[in-house]
Design an enzyme around this catalytic site. Structure first.
Site, short mmCIF file in Angstrom:
data_model
loop_
_atom_site.label_atom_id
_atom_site.label_comp_id
_atom_site.label_asym_id
_atom_site.label_seq_id
_atom_site.Cartn_x
_atom_site.Cartn_y
_atom_site.Cartn_z
N ASN A 9 -21.13 47.77 81.71
CA ASN A 9 -21.33 47.65 80.27
C ASN A 9 -22.48 46.66 80.05
O ASN A 9 -22.27 45.45 80.09
CB ASN A 9 -20.00 47.15 79.67
CG ASN A 9 -19.99 47.16 78.16
OD1 ASN A 9 -21.04 47.29 77.52
ND2 ASN A 9 -18.81 47.00 77.58
N ARG A 90 -21.84 52.45 80.31
CA ARG A 90 -21.71 52.62 78.87
C ARG A 90 -23.12 52.81 78.32
O ARG A 90 -24.00 51.97 78.58
CB ARG A 90 -21.06 51.37 78.27
CG ARG A 90 -20.95 51.44 76.77
CD ARG A 90 -20.21 50.25 76.22
NE ARG A 90 -20.22 50.30 74.77
CZ ARG A 90 -19.81 49.32 74.00
NH1 ARG A 90 -19.33 48.21 74.53
NH2 ARG A 90 -19.84 49.44 72.69
N HIS A 179 -18.76 52.32 69.34
CA HIS A 179 -17.47 51.78 69.82
C HIS A 179 -16.50 52.89 70.20
O HIS A 179 -15.28 52.69 70.16
CB HIS A 179 -16.77 50.89 68.76
CG HIS A 179 -17.43 49.56 68.53
ND1 HIS A 179 -17.43 48.95 67.30
CD2 HIS A 179 -18.08 48.74 69.36
CE1 HIS A 179 -18.05 47.78 67.40
NE2 HIS A 179 -18.46 47.64 68.64
N ARG A 239 -24.45 40.89 61.62
CA ARG A 239 -24.97 42.11 60.97
C ARG A 239 -24.38 42.28 59.57
O ARG A 239 -23.20 41.97 59.36
CB ARG A 239 -24.61 43.33 61.82
CG ARG A 239 -25.49 43.49 63.04
CD ARG A 239 -25.02 44.63 63.92
NE ARG A 239 -24.38 44.12 65.12
CZ ARG A 239 -23.74 44.87 66.00
NH1 ARG A 239 -23.64 46.17 65.82
NH2 ARG A 239 -23.20 44.34 67.08
N GLU A 380 -12.65 49.02 77.31
CA GLU A 380 -13.70 50.04 77.32
C GLU A 380 -14.01 50.49 78.75
O GLU A 380 -14.33 51.65 79.00
CB GLU A 380 -14.97 49.49 76.65
CG GLU A 380 -14.78 49.35 75.14
CD GLU A 380 -15.58 48.24 74.50
OE1 GLU A 380 -15.89 47.23 75.18
OE2 GLU A 380 -15.89 48.37 73.29
#
Ligand code: ADP
Length: 394
Positions: A9, A90, A179, A239, A380
């Site tokens: 990742n 990923r 995600h 963000r 993940e």
């Protein structure tokens, strides 16, 4: 036969990895290189319960990959590089091309590179990771696992923006969502524990540095808050999430900023940090609020309200709600944020139990709640490792 698989990742200045023994899903080594590109990069990894930490300069991602491979060889858990048969990466953006994970060949690598236009912060580093592993582990097969794939089940009414249709068609401007691995994982865990029927109208809240919400109907993503890019939707650490698009040219003109500066302002200087002026880390913002900082309180109120808005909206996509999940750094650890989010949701039948919530239990609803409220740590990397096994037919 058990096989060693690496799940990777790669972020803009970090590289997370886990070495699995599959299909047992046993984690042999897990680790992270942080602050890549700085003098004091931090390399931490864990084998069984033993933790290791090395601080040294890691100049770029290829140097990081080299370090990871030497650590694996030095650990004795990998005696020969060729024992690692598959590496799963990923990859942020798969565009409309990849609705599933795929083995990486030259064409796939080229597509990932082309899709950098849609994900300029992530696809290039994802590709750098892929190329570095190709060089250093030439015997391993590589698989791309896209953030966007899980959301490919969204209907056109959820992913189409009301721009002139030409832009949708010619430039691929639409909602993609991100995600995906995380939303897929927590849904899978909820289904495994509580069954398909009890989880068929589910909302997953991934609240970490990046935040997104996903409406999952009968196991499929039907709507999600991130959009064309991971900037849209919820308020995040730095963000902005959703804003009126007219604000952008307005600031450009008022503050004499060009589009690059605006992009940086929306990605790096906004969100909890920009609103509170304190930090992008919610723990600091909560502390500041406790000591009477009004802007910190406002930042948290906006953060929570935005989550509530999406939850309310997504019950329409789902035709109801039977499961609400909190995951990622904030979702897994912050009882006070979960409490604030759920506070105004009793109209949906959401009621939480304070003691269970404070204890970060898996089920935190109270006995009268019509909705099951879950805290599920995300994973993940296991989704990546499972897809490597599936795609390579191991
Ligand atoms: P990423 O999205 O980068 O994977 P994480 O999911 O690890 O990030 O989330 C990181 C954020 O989670 C931190 O910025 C912090 O705001 C929050 N967080 C982490 N631990 C805690 C905690 N114990 N209590 C409250 N918030 C936490």
């Amino acid at each position: 036969m058990p096989q060693k698989i690496l799940a990777i990742n790669a972020g803009s200045s970090s590289l997370k990895f886990k070495l699995y023994l599959m299909p047992k899903e046993q984690v042999l080594v897990s680790g992270l290189i942080d602050r890549i590109g700085h003098q004091d990069s931090v390399f931490t990894y864990k084998i069984d319960d033993k933790k290791y930490k090395i601080i040294q300069k890691v100049k770029d991602h290829p140097a990081g990959v080299k370090l990871v491979i030497s650590a694996l060889l030095n650990s004795g858990l990998v005696k020969n590089k060729s024992e690692i048969v598959g590496v799963g990466h990923r990859v942020s953006h798969g565009g409309s091309y990849y609705t599933q994970s795929v083995e990486i060949n030259q064409d796939v690598a080229k597509r990932i590179s082309e899709l950098s236009v849609l994900s300029p912060l992530h696809n290039p580093v994802n590709l750098l990771g892929i190329e570095s592993f190709q060089k250093l582990l030439p015997d391993a097969k590589e698989v791309a696992v896209f953030d966007t794939s899980f959301h490919s089940t969204m209907p056109p009414k959820a992913y189409t923006y009301a721009l002139p249709y030409k832009y949708t068609k010619d430039y691929g401007i639409r909602r993609y969502g991100f995600h995906g691995q995380s939303h897929q994982y927590v849904y899978g865990e909820a289904k495994r524990r509580f069954g398909k029927n009890d989880t068929n109208k589910l909302i997953s809240c991934h609240l970490g540095n990046g935040c997104s919400i996903c409406a999952i109907k009968n196991g499929k993503s039907v709507n999600t808050s991130m959009g064309f890019t991971p900037l849209a939707g919820l308020v995040m650490g730095t963000r902005s999430g959703d804003i009126d698009p007219e604000i952008i040219p307005f600031i450009e003109e008022k503050a004499h900023l060009n589009s690059e500066s605006i992009r940086s302002l929306l990605n790096h200087d906004s969100g909890l940090l920009g609103l509170s002026g304190v930090s992008n880390d919610i723990r600091d913002v909560l502390k500041a609020e406790n000591s009477g900082n009004e802007r910190a309180k406002l930042a948290l109120d906006v953060f929570v309200h935005q989550i509530q808005e999406y939850i309310g909206a997504y019950t329409t996509d789902l035709g109801g709600l039977n499961t609400l999940i909190f995951t990622a750094g904030i979702g897994e650890h912050s009882a006070s944020i979960r409490k604030r989010v759920c506070h105004d949701l009793s109209y949906l039948g959401v009621e939480i139990d304070e003691t269970r919530n404070e204890a970060n239990r898996i089920e935190i609803q109270d006995n009268n709640s019509r909705v099951r409220v879950l805290v599920i740590p995300t994973d993940e990397e296991i989704i990546i490792a499972r897809d490597v096994v599936k795609v390579l037919g191991l």
